[in-house]
Design a protein around this motif. Structure first.
Motif, PDB file in Angstrom:
ATOM      1  N   THR A  37       0.839  -1.199   0.000  1.00 20.02           N
ATOM      2  CA  THR A  37       0.000   0.000   0.000  1.00 20.02           C
ATOM      3  C   THR A  37       0.873   1.249   0.000  1.00 20.02           C
ATOM      4  OG1 THR A  37      -0.098   0.197   2.416  1.00 20.02           O
ATOM      5  CG2 THR A  37      -1.718  -1.243   1.372  1.00 20.02           C
ATOM      6  N   GLU A  38       0.255   2.367  -0.345  1.00 16.94           N
ATOM      7  CA  GLU A  38       1.015   3.615  -0.378  1.00 16.94           C
ATOM      8  C   GLU A  38       1.526   3.961   1.029  1.00 16.94           C
ATOM      9  OE1 GLU A  38      -1.207   6.917  -1.883  1.00 16.94           O
ATOM     10  OE2 GLU A  38       0.603   7.840  -2.696  1.00 16.94           O
ATOM     11  N   GLU A  39       0.689   3.700   2.041  1.00 15.56           N
ATOM     12  CA  GLU A  39       1.074   4.035   3.414  1.00 15.56           C
ATOM     13  C   GLU A  39       2.144   3.084   3.943  1.00 15.56           C
ATOM     14  OE1 GLU A  39      -2.032   3.166   2.508  1.00 15.56           O
ATOM     15  OE2 GLU A  39      -2.956   5.135   2.305  1.00 15.56           O
ATOM     16  N   MET A  40       2.080   1.825   3.469  1.00 16.18           N
ATOM     17  CA  MET A  40       3.036   0.799   3.935  1.00 16.18           C
ATOM     18  C   MET A  40       3.666   0.180   2.696  1.00 16.18           C
ATOM     19  SD  MET A  40       0.875  -0.834   7.116  1.00 16.18           S
ATOM     20  CE  MET A  40      -0.690  -0.993   6.291  1.00 16.18           C
ATOM     21  N   PRO A  41       4.690   0.847   2.129  1.00 16.35           N
ATOM     22  CA  PRO A  41       5.159   0.496   0.789  1.00 16.35           C
ATOM     23  C   PRO A  41       6.368  -0.436   0.746  1.00 16.35           C
ATOM     24  CG  PRO A  41       5.971   2.672   1.373  1.00 16.35           C
ATOM     25  CD  PRO A  41       5.285   2.122   2.599  1.00 16.35           C
ATOM     26  N   ALA A  42       6.592  -1.281   1.768  1.00 14.29           N
ATOM     27  CA  ALA A  42       7.761  -2.179   1.734  1.00 14.29           C
ATOM     28  C   ALA A  42       7.388  -3.447   0.968  1.00 14.29           C
ATOM     29  CB  ALA A  42       8.225  -2.507   3.147  1.00 14.29           C
ATOM     30  N   GLY A  56      -2.497   5.130  11.735  1.00 16.07           N
ATOM     31  CA  GLY A  56      -2.325   3.796  11.160  1.00 16.07           C
ATOM     32  C   GLY A  56      -3.548   2.919  11.381  1.00 16.07           C
ATOM     33  N   MET A  57      -4.054   2.911  12.607  1.00 18.19           N
ATOM     34  CA  MET A  57      -5.197   2.059  12.919  1.00 18.19           C
ATOM     35  C   MET A  57      -6.477   2.580  12.271  1.00 18.19           C
ATOM     36  SD  MET A  57      -4.227  -0.577  14.554  1.00 18.19           S
ATOM     37  CE  MET A  57      -2.775  -0.511  13.540  1.00 18.19           C
ATOM     38  N   ALA A  58      -6.613   3.895  12.200  1.00 19.24           N
ATOM     39  CA  ALA A  58      -7.796   4.467  11.556  1.00 19.24           C
ATOM     40  C   ALA A  58      -7.791   4.107  10.072  1.00 19.24           C
ATOM     41  CB  ALA A  58      -7.821   5.984  11.744  1.00 19.24           C
ATOM     42  N   ASP A  59      -6.614   4.113   9.494  1.00 16.73           N
ATOM     43  CA  ASP A  59      -6.482   3.791   8.074  1.00 16.73           C
ATOM     44  C   ASP A  59      -6.846   2.326   7.816  1.00 16.73           C
ATOM     45  OD1 ASP A  59      -5.414   4.387   5.354  1.00 16.73           O
ATOM     46  OD2 ASP A  59      -3.995   2.814   5.916  1.00 16.73           O
ATOM     47  N   ILE A  60      -6.290   1.428   8.638  1.00 18.54           N
ATOM     48  CA  ILE A  60      -6.612   0.010   8.487  1.00 18.54           C
ATOM     49  C   ILE A  60      -8.080  -0.234   8.811  1.00 18.54           C
ATOM     50  CG2 ILE A  60      -6.158  -2.301   9.418  1.00 18.54           C
ATOM     51  CD1 ILE A  60      -3.255  -1.329   9.898  1.00 18.54           C
ATOM     52  N   GLY A  61      -8.562   0.463   9.853  1.00 20.51           N
ATOM     53  CA  GLY A  61      -9.948   0.296  10.278  1.00 20.51           C
ATOM     54  C   GLY A  61     -10.944   0.687   9.192  1.00 20.51           C
ATOM     55  N   LEU A  71       9.998  -5.086  17.551  1.00 26.34           N
ATOM     56  CA  LEU A  71       8.910  -4.107  17.659  1.00 26.34           C
ATOM     57  C   LEU A  71       8.687  -3.367  16.349  1.00 26.34           C
ATOM     58  CD1 LEU A  71       9.856  -2.507  21.115  1.00 26.34           C
ATOM     59  CD2 LEU A  71       8.339  -4.455  20.676  1.00 26.34           C
ATOM     60  N   GLN A  72       7.411  -3.158  16.018  1.00 26.90           N
ATOM     61  CA  GLN A  72       7.061  -2.294  14.888  1.00 26.90           C
ATOM     62  C   GLN A  72       6.834  -0.887  15.430  1.00 26.90           C
ATOM     63  OE1 GLN A  72       3.468  -3.244  12.760  1.00 26.90           O
ATOM     64  NE2 GLN A  72       3.996  -1.944  11.026  1.00 26.90           N
ATOM     65  N   MET A  73       7.669   0.041  14.996  1.00 25.61           N
ATOM     66  CA  MET A  73       7.672   1.378  15.583  1.00 25.61           C
ATOM     67  C   MET A  73       7.100   2.440  14.654  1.00 25.61           C
ATOM     68  SD  MET A  73      11.564   1.188  16.977  1.00 25.61           S
ATOM     69  CE  MET A  73      11.990   0.217  18.418  1.00 25.61           C
ATOM     70  N   ASP A  74       7.187   2.189  13.352  1.00 23.63           N
ATOM     71  CA  ASP A  74       6.878   3.268  12.399  1.00 23.63           C
ATOM     72  C   ASP A  74       5.522   3.081  11.746  1.00 23.63           C
ATOM     73  OD1 ASP A  74       7.774   1.024  11.077  1.00 23.63           O
ATOM     74  OD2 ASP A  74       8.870   2.118   9.544  1.00 23.63           O
ATOM     75  N   PHE A  75       4.492   3.415  12.482  1.00 21.76           N
ATOM     76  CA  PHE A  75       3.172   3.436  11.870  1.00 21.76           C
ATOM     77  C   PHE A  75       2.997   4.741  11.102  1.00 21.76           C
ATOM     78  CE2 PHE A  75       2.761   0.058  14.821  1.00 21.76           C
ATOM     79  CZ  PHE A  75       1.897  -0.815  14.201  1.00 21.76           C
ATOM     80  N   LEU A  76       1.884   4.795  10.414  1.00 23.73           N
ATOM     81  CA  LEU A  76       1.626   5.853   9.441  1.00 23.73           C
ATOM     82  C   LEU A  76       2.098   7.246   9.873  1.00 23.73           C
ATOM     83  CD1 LEU A  76       0.277   5.742   6.689  1.00 23.73           C
ATOM     84  CD2 LEU A  76      -1.810   6.536   7.776  1.00 23.73           C
ATOM     85  N   GLY A  77       3.132   7.710   9.207  1.00 22.54           N
ATOM     86  CA  GLY A  77       3.532   9.102   9.369  1.00 22.54           C
ATOM     87  C   GLY A  77       4.541   9.377  10.461  1.00 22.54           C
TER      88      GLY A  77
END
Lengths: 365, 228
Positions: free
Chosen positions: A52-57, A257-262, A310-316
């Protein structure tokens, strides 16, 4: 205990302009983060395939390949590779190449992925979900075990005594099975005697103790080997100087991040009250170094896991905040965890060649 | 004590089985095939539950809970569940399930599609809008200030109240509502699905979602606990 970081890619917010960086810049940001993680003594960096554009790896092995040349000790892994929509031979070749370039630091975490953007992208059908995963996992494990492979199935062309290169110097690659905590996947990992990687994103992580027990029980039904059951845990987390500061920094990015996934999955944006509860004793390891170290040690007491990342870098999340959190994880949290649990084990699993293979230890000191 | 059959031993099924067992019910679980692989899981994940084939579990039960992935609905034999009170705890996860076009054909909600497939079953949509890890963590004694409200939606008021009583025993206040055609109010995408609310707030949200005319009652728990 090995400590580390994982990321799905992040379009960081530019602190000056307030704008999101490009998806290309997000790849360079990720490389910078891996290099720092290695420098501060962390043992693991995982890239979770997203499109996705927000999570582009979307191309983990390429970034990890670049990191191979700029790092010394850190393990370079997928977390996870969406095996269902990729070709197992290609996945193996890419990570075997990474393993060669990094002197034996590559690992694959195979999974189904938590989202299905890759299905239309690569022309797969969702109704084949189970079959794709089962057959491709079987093929990946076989390619890892044998240089020449004979295989036939329904999801890709058959292989008749075909050579797959390069071969890892250490015989085979560590292949972890990634799961969100399904009992069936847990049993599968145990019966295959593969190391298992749990993604824990909500609720009290100690409830995974039962799954850890189930995994070891399933493992014990297999043949006697010198291998050992290994468990890793990946979960959201962020380290700051104080609990308050860590949570205030992480909250807006977590919220976005959660609002986007939600929005895509049909649940509402998170609320701060619930976030605070999750950060205090739930799946979010967000806080000051002492608290996070204590929580990792406590979870180790419940699950006996040997690696947590740990995942540290959520959206933005701005890049400088990611780098600061990585630095604190390596320089503050890690010494506290090591003091309690001892340094990491000197072997990592080499699941399919019948025994563990020695690797460089990742001890920072 | 209710005899509960749980079909599906994933994250949700094992959590419901544990919660039901803790509430004093007799629980039997089943997977899609043989009992042995299921027993292997439940001995650790839900010790104390019985294990059987789906057919045998259903045969000896008062309530059947469906906690299988929704795309596997077609694998359920309607004859096995005819006449049974069936709790539909399933949800459509478009991000991992896809669009399910065949299943949705002509139905506004997934629970209607479930009811249409399970001809003769008394389907109640319930336990779908609470996360599996909340099933035990959020359970509270009757009268607790922070007891959550959960919805039981059905076209069958008697079945809805049976299920409401069962869900209440797990540690939640229950709002029995109907009909199934309005169950979008508790599906993914709804406010109720997303959050943790008291029974009063759930009833208000049901009203805002247009289901107010069909809210049968807030189950009178005190009355039930007195056995009245």
């Amino acid at each position: 205990m090995q400590l580390g970081v994982y990321s799905f890619g992040n379009q960081a917010t530019d602190p000056v302009t307030g704008e999101l960086v490009s998806t290309a810049q997000a790849q360079r940001d990720l490389l910078e983060a891996i290099v720092l993680a290695d420098q501060v003594g962390l043992e693991f960096f995982g890239i979770g395939e997203h499109h996705t554009e927000e999570m582009p790896a979307s191309a983990a092995s390429v970034i990890l390949g670049a990191a191979a040349g700029q790092t010394k000790r850190i393990r370079l892994a997928s977390a996870v590779t969406v095996l269902s929509t990729d070709d197992p031979v290609r996945v193996f070749q890419q990570f075997a190449t990474l393993d060669a370039l990094s002197n034996g630091r590559a690992e694959i975490t195979a999974g189904r992925g938590s989202s299905v953007e890759s299905y239309p992208l690569f022309g797969y059908k969702l109704e084949d979900y189970d079959r794709l995963y089962a057959e491709k996992l079987e093929l990946l494990l076989r390619v890892n075990e044998h240089a020449t492979v004979t295989w036939s199935g329904t999801v890709r062309a058959a292989l008749d005594d075909e050579l797959v290169v390069p071969r890892p110097d250490r015989g085979s690659l560590p292949i972890w099975l990634g799961t969100g905590g399904s009992p069936n996947s847990t049993v599968r990992a145990g019966q295959l005697q593969l190391p298992v990687s749990y993604g824990i994103i909500g609720g009290d992580p100690a409830r995974f103790k039962a799954l850890a027990d189930l995994y070891r029980r399933a493992w014990a039904t297999g043949p006697e080997t010198t291998r050992q059951p290994l468990i890793s845990v990946g979960n959201p987390g962020f380290i700051g100087e104080t609990n308050r500061e860590a949570r205030d920094t992480f909250w807006p990015t977590w919220y976005r991040g959660m609002a986007d996934i939600g929005r895509r999955r049909g649940f509402a944006p998170p609320v701060r009250e619930h976030f605070e509860i999750e950060a205090e004793g739930g799946a979010l390891f967000v806080g000051e170094p002492e608290q996070i170290a204590n929580r990792i040690i406590r979870l180790h007491g419940a699950m006996g896991h040997s690696r947590q990342f740990l995942q540290m870098d959520f959206l933005g999340l701005p890049q400088r905040e990611l780098l600061r959190s990585i630095e604190l994880l390596g320089t503050k949290v890690k010494p506290l965890v090591d003091a309690e649990l001892g340094p990491e084990p000197e072997v990592v699993p080499n699941p399919l060649d019948g025994g563990p293979a020695p690797v460089e230890t990742g001890a920072a000191s | 004590m209710t005899r509960v059959a749980v079909l599906g031993v994933g994250k949700v099924g094992t959590a419901i089985a544990r919660a039901a067992l803790a509430a004093g019910h007799e629980v039997t679980v089943a997977g899609s095939g043989d009992a042995e692989p299921v027993r292997f899981i439940t001995e650790i994940m839900a010790p104390g539950v019985g294990v059987a084939t789906a057919h045998d579990a259903v045969e000896g039960s008062d309530i059947v809970v469906l906690s299988i992935p929704l795309p596997k609905l077609a694998s359920l034999d309607p004859e096995m569940l005819a006449g049974r009170i069936v709790v539909d705890a399933m949800n459509h996860w478009e991000p991992t399930d896809g669009a399910l076009p065949a299943l949705f054909d002509g139905h506004a909600t997934t629970s209607e599609a479930v009811a249409a497939h399970l001809v003769g079953a008394r389907v109640v949509k319930a336990l779908n809008h609470i996360g599996y890890h909340g099933m035990e963590a959020d359970a509270r004694g009757f009268g607790a200030d922070d007891r959550r409200g959960l919805v039981a939606v059905s076209d069958d008021a008697v079945a809805a109240n049976e299920v409401a009583e069962f869900v209440a025993s797990l540690g939640f206040d229950v709002i029995a509502a109907g009909p199934l055609s309005r169950s979008a109010a508790v599906e993914p995408g709804s406010t109720i699905f997303a959050g943790s609310f008291s029974a009063v707030d759930v009833a208000r949200l049901l009203g805002e979602a247009g289901a107010h005319a069909h809210v049968a009652q807030k189950v009178d728990l005190a009355e039930q606990f007195d056995g009245a």
